[in-house]
Write an enzyme that holds these catalytic residues in place. Structure first.
Site, PDB file in Angstrom:
ATOM      1  N   HIS A  39       0.839  -1.203   0.000  1.00 22.43           N
ATOM      2  CA  HIS A  39       0.000   0.000   0.000  1.00 22.43           C
ATOM      3  C   HIS A  39       0.874   1.253   0.000  1.00 22.43           C
ATOM      4  O   HIS A  39       2.098   1.203   0.168  1.00 22.43           O
ATOM      5  CB  HIS A  39      -0.911   0.007   1.225  1.00 22.43           C
ATOM      6  CG  HIS A  39      -0.151  -0.083   2.523  1.00 22.43           C
ATOM      7  ND1 HIS A  39       0.567   0.968   3.053  1.00 22.43           N
ATOM      8  CD2 HIS A  39       0.025  -1.120   3.378  1.00 22.43           C
ATOM      9  CE1 HIS A  39       1.138   0.606   4.172  1.00 22.43           C
ATOM     10  NE2 HIS A  39       0.841  -0.665   4.394  1.00 22.43           N
ATOM     11  N   ASP A 328       3.999  -4.402   3.324  1.00 21.55           N
ATOM     12  CA  ASP A 328       5.449  -4.527   3.183  1.00 21.55           C
ATOM     13  C   ASP A 328       5.894  -5.973   3.392  1.00 21.55           C
ATOM     14  O   ASP A 328       6.737  -6.500   2.657  1.00 21.55           O
ATOM     15  CB  ASP A 328       6.162  -3.594   4.166  1.00 21.55           C
ATOM     16  CG  ASP A 328       5.706  -3.744   5.609  1.00 21.55           C
ATOM     17  OD1 ASP A 328       4.797  -4.557   5.877  1.00 21.55           O
ATOM     18  OD2 ASP A 328       6.254  -3.042   6.477  1.00 21.55           O
TER      19      ASP A 328
END
Length: 449
Positions: A39, A328
């Site tokens: 994101h 991540d």
């Protein structure tokens, strides 16, 4: 009139991708693309108790913890445009692979069930297919109505329950992962690292400064909050936290990076506990489900295209583009699985906002074998970098698909992941117990007969 209608029908078919010619690079033909992205920029998901910037400090994206910022939305808008320039049939893209106008049969977007990943996916699709001038038609692809943004084509984003999403969420509910992590912390290597003077100093100093103790798995909260606060409140941060210095921050990050590596099973040498390779078992839990989800889809695509008598091919035949909009750690899980964790970049030892790893599936028309190309987008503003040859078993831009298959096979959980997560004993003992249980069932059924 008939002639004009036929011309329009051909044109309409072309822009919607029905007549897109194969994408070839010499003897290679592109068949499918998988993208795993992080994101965009967000607010902290939580923070430490003494932090002057608590939840009410974050007002963008609807306000509160973990929300995508306008900057994060823009990062994915830009990434979507880059992906369009690479894959969408606009005449001047790198690969004229996807139709110029959105076709629901060709793509599937999957997101974890969190606001920031869902909105990142929407922002990315806005850059890829939602701009005025991209060729979509009012009244067909979007409403021809006042108030509707011109050219905006809504594209469905699919999701699953966040806590049970073992593919996209590396911190899903999984007792086995927690059990393995507790074992890992009892290893000689981790105990020696934890008790080293440099690491002990960071923990002790931080505890004294913020009056809060930290477990290894929760330590990330501090560097994550400080990283974001430097973006939004850098001057105030340094005024209110007089202990904050760049040097101490870098020490905190270094400790957190090492914790991150241990959580993904990256040890200096093999750690064996209870007859388990702890590093491998942690990686099987974290990376295995995603790597196998990708390779299973690629193999199904290959089988449906090149083998006879395959069933269940209707959906996969048209599918060209599959996305995981995630975190991540999701991107990191792919890099670690392929031995490329060194490409996780500073200031954190893991992928930054809008980082994306791309697995392209190619077919060689000469030897009739499958290959893959690995492409990486490090962070917002970067171009795509082909890094297949950084994988140990690969020496060119294209690598044999069986290399990827062997990685997935090595990391495949011993049982379906929702079941395997419930097993908090060694794989060997579990296999024995299952075999014994199966034996008892057979005997039971025999006597019922």
């Amino acid at each position: 009139m008939i002639h004009l209608y036929w011309c329009f029908a051909v044109f309409w078919s072309f822009i919607h991708g029905a007549t897109i010619p194969p994408v070839k690079d010499g003897e290679m033909e592109l068949k499918m693309v998988h993208v795993v992205w992080r994101h965009g920029d967000r607010s902290p998901t939580t923070t430490y108790n003494a932090d002057p910037f608590q939840e009410d400090s974050w007002t963008f994206g609807g306000g509160g913890w973990g929300q995508l910022s306008p900057s994060g939305m823009f990062q994915h808008l830009q990434l979507g445009k880059k992906l369009r320039n690479r894959y969408v049939n606009t005449g001047n893209s790198t690969y004229n692979f996807l139709p110029a106008v959105y076709d629901q049969k060709t793509m599937y977007i999957r997101s974890t069930g969190i606001n920031r990943t869902l909105i990142s996916a929407t922002s990315n699709m806005l850059g890829m297919y939602g701009q005025d001038g991209y060729g979509s038609t009012a009244g067909i692809d979007f409403p021809d109505a006042v108030g509707w943004p011109r050219g905006f084509v809504p594209i469905p984003i699919h999701t699953v329950d966040y806590d049970s999403d073992h593919i996209g969420n590396m911190d899903s509910d999984c007792p086995r992962r927690e059990w393995l992590w507790n074992l890992a912390q009892q290893s000689d290597e981790m105990k020696a690292w934890r008790s080293s003077s440099s690491v002990r100093s960071v923990f002790n100093n931080l505890t004294a400064l913020v009056n809060q103790k930290w477990s290894l798995e929760d330590f990330w909260v501090v560097p994550d909050a400080l990283f974001i606060e430097q973006i939004y409140f850098n001057e105030t941060l340094r005024q209110k936290n007089l202990w904050f210095t760049d040097d101490f921050y870098n020490q905190i990050v270094a400790v957190n990076d090492q914790i991150y590596m241990y959580e993904y099973g990256i040890f200096n040498k093999t750690v064996t506990m209870q007859n388990l390779n702890i590093g491998l078992e942690l990686l099987k839990i974290r990376s295995g489900p995603l790597m196998n989800d990708m390779i299973d889809r690629i193999n199904k695509k290959s089988a449906c295209t090149y083998k006879k008598n395959e069933t269940g091919c209707n959906w996969i035949n048209g599918l060209k583009y599959f996305v995981y909009s995630a975190h991540d750690e999701t991107v990191y899980s792919v890099l670690v699985a392929l031995g490329l964790e060194r490409f996780a970049i500073i200031p954190h030892g893991y992928p930054l906002y809008s980082a994306a790893v791309v697995v392209e599936y190619w077919r060689n028309s000469t030897d009739n074998n499958d290959y893959f190309k690995l492409v990486y987008h490090k962070q917002s503003g970067d171009d795509f970098t082909v890094m297949t040859n950084e994988i140990e078993e690969c020496d060119r831009d294209y690598c044999r698909m069986d290399v990827l298959e062997q990685v997935a096979k090595k990391l495949k959980p011993d049982q379906p992941i929702d079941q395997w997560c419930l097993v908090t004993e060694s794989s060997g003992s579990y296999s024995i117990s299952i075999s014994f249980l199966s034996f008892l069932i057979v005997i039971y059924n025999f006597f019922l007969l």
